[in-house]
Design a protein around this motif. Structure first.
Motif, PDB file in Angstrom:
ATOM      1  N   LEU A  15       0.830  -1.206   0.000  1.00 36.57           N
ATOM      2  CA  LEU A  15       0.000   0.000   0.000  1.00 36.57           C
ATOM      3  C   LEU A  15       0.865   1.257   0.000  1.00 36.57           C
ATOM      4  N   GLU A  16       1.904   1.245   0.801  1.00 31.87           N
ATOM      5  CA  GLU A  16       2.815   2.391   0.830  1.00 31.87           C
ATOM      6  C   GLU A  16       3.460   2.614  -0.538  1.00 31.87           C
ATOM      7  N   CYS A  17       3.854   1.538  -1.177  1.00 30.27           N
ATOM      8  CA  CYS A  17       4.463   1.627  -2.502  1.00 30.27           C
ATOM      9  C   CYS A  17       3.478   2.208  -3.513  1.00 30.27           C
ATOM     10  N   LEU A  18       2.231   1.749  -3.479  1.00 28.87           N
ATOM     11  CA  LEU A  18       1.230   2.207  -4.435  1.00 28.87           C
ATOM     12  C   LEU A  18       0.920   3.682  -4.244  1.00 28.87           C
ATOM     13  N   ARG A  29      11.372   4.465 -10.690  1.00 28.23           N
ATOM     14  CA  ARG A  29      11.610   3.162 -11.302  1.00 28.23           C
ATOM     15  C   ARG A  29      11.684   2.141 -10.186  1.00 28.23           C
ATOM     16  N   LEU A  30      11.059   0.994 -10.417  1.00 28.73           N
ATOM     17  CA  LEU A  30      11.017  -0.055  -9.405  1.00 28.73           C
ATOM     18  C   LEU A  30      12.312  -0.851  -9.408  1.00 28.73           C
ATOM     19  N   ILE A 141      -3.322   1.804  -6.980  1.00 24.07           N
ATOM     20  CA  ILE A 141      -4.080   2.186  -5.787  1.00 24.07           C
ATOM     21  C   ILE A 141      -5.577   2.063  -6.022  1.00 24.07           C
ATOM     22  N   THR A 142      -5.992   2.050  -7.294  1.00 24.97           N
ATOM     23  CA  THR A 142      -7.424   1.993  -7.606  1.00 24.97           C
ATOM     24  C   THR A 142      -7.941   0.592  -7.902  1.00 24.97           C
ATOM     25  N   GLY A 143      -7.041  -0.407  -8.021  1.00 20.73           N
ATOM     26  CA  GLY A 143      -7.519  -1.758  -8.281  1.00 20.73           C
ATOM     27  C   GLY A 143      -6.505  -2.644  -8.956  1.00 20.73           C
ATOM     28  N   LYS A 144      -6.992  -3.814  -9.402  1.00 24.91           N
ATOM     29  CA  LYS A 144      -6.139  -4.816 -10.025  1.00 24.91           C
ATOM     30  C   LYS A 144      -6.641  -5.138 -11.427  1.00 24.91           C
ATOM     31  N   ASN A 164       1.802   3.917 -12.574  1.00 26.15           N
ATOM     32  CA  ASN A 164       1.311   3.773 -11.194  1.00 26.15           C
ATOM     33  C   ASN A 164       0.975   2.336 -10.840  1.00 26.15           C
ATOM     34  N   GLU A 165       1.376   1.376 -11.688  1.00 25.01           N
ATOM     35  CA  GLU A 165       1.076  -0.033 -11.438  1.00 25.01           C
ATOM     36  C   GLU A 165       2.332  -0.819 -11.093  1.00 25.01           C
ATOM     37  N   ILE A 166       2.111  -1.897 -10.366  1.00 21.68           N
ATOM     38  CA  ILE A 166       3.200  -2.794  -9.987  1.00 21.68           C
ATOM     39  C   ILE A 166       2.742  -4.235 -10.216  1.00 21.68           C
ATOM     40  N   ILE A 167       3.659  -5.094 -10.627  1.00 21.10           N
ATOM     41  CA  ILE A 167       3.352  -6.524 -10.738  1.00 21.10           C
ATOM     42  C   ILE A 167       3.190  -7.090  -9.337  1.00 21.10           C
TER      43      ILE A 167
END
Length: 297
Positions: A15-18, A29-30, A141-144, A164-167
């Motif tokens: 959650l913090e990351c998002l 960059r991740l 943060i808004t969904g998957k 704004n997305e992460i795997i």
């Protein structure tokens, strides 16, 4: 820019990351295992306002089974994939691909999420995920949302993931009792592990015969993204996988791949090696299948 000069944040939860990724005023960059990132930074590439170090997010570290699916967290290392009994039983092609990701130090540090996110056409685990029919979960943060591995990559280093997305998960169906797979790679010595050509093969066999009911074949390092060899796949179920049939299927691969010439190999050499790797992989799979069929119950 020196590696020591970069700014880095290390969130401790997804959650913090998002929330951090929602900051549209910063260029993030991740960073997962970092095996590719350090090299790119030293080359003057991948320069961003800030890096997000994901290594402290325990929610992204898992290998699990749920109903009829295998779920892998993006921070699962190649060493963890190699040593997982669950993946040895249900995703042998991915286990074999992870064994080819450099030397032991790289396998200990590198993650499957990093291999996917880098989106290299030569990434070893990516053809294996194509062969498994894998799906990639992207979270903001808004969904998957779920994206098939085949639709995820759109070019060298490019994916459909938004900034704004992460795997957050890689998933695929548990293989059937008579499914077999193999990963074959041509490359320089293990410490310099970038593939010249690689191929992942997954077959569903008919018990007691050499008949293949269907399968998936995916080549790496022969185009701008990993490539499904669908013409070759269509031939798998035309008859028994005899030596002649395997030779015919492999000859079609020469026409399906779309390699370029670069410092590591010419396009024509890559075509020849794609065909040869597929042929060798199919021979080895059929030998393994025959050996398993002969084992006493």
């Amino acid at each position: 820019m020196y590696v020591s000069e970069i700014d880095m944040l290390s969130p401790h939860s997804l959650l913090e990351c998002l929330y951090l990724l929602e900051n549209d005023k910063a260029s993030f960059r991740l960073l997962a295992g970092g095996t590719d990132a350090v090299v790119r930074m030293k080359e003057g590439k991948w320069q961003h306002d800030c890096w997000l170090n994901l290594k402290n997010i325990d929610e992204l570290k898992f290998i699990a089974i749920e109903k009829d699916e295998i779920h892998i967290g993006p921070l699962a290392t190649h060493s963890e994939i190699i040593s997982s009994p669950l993946l040895q039983d249900h995703a042998d092609v991915l286990v074999q691909a992870s064994r080819e990701v450099g030397a032991a130090q790289m396998q200990n540090m590198g993650t499957i999420g990093g291999n996917i996110g880098t989106a290299s056409p030569a990434g070893d685990t990516i053809p294996a995920l194509f062969a498994l029919g894998a799906s990639i979960e992207l979270t903001s943060i808004t969904g998957k949302r779920q994206v098939s591995a085949e639709d995820f990559f759109i070019g060298p280093g490019k994916t459909v993931a938004f900034p704004n997305e992460i795997i957050t998960k890689i998933s695929f169906k548990i293989r059937g009792k008579h499914d077999i797979g193999i990963f074959q790679k041509l490359g320089p010595r293990k410490a310099q592990s970038i593939s010249i050509v690689n191929v992942a093969i997954s077959l569903s066999m008919k018990e007691g015969t050499k008949e293949c009911l269907g399968g998936r074949i995916a080549f790496g390092s022969v185009g701008p993204t990993v490539l499904r060899a669908k013409k070759c796949e269509a031939m798998l179920s035309l008859g028994e996988l005899s030596n002649d049939m395997i030779s015919n299927i492999s000859s079609v691969a020469w026409k399906e791949v779309m390699p370029i010439s670069d410092i590591r190999a010419s396009a024509s050499y890559r075509r020849d090696m794609a065909s040869a790797l597929l042929e060798r992989g199919l021979y080895r799979l059929m030998k393994r299948w025959a050996d398993n069929e002969r084992k006493p119950l």
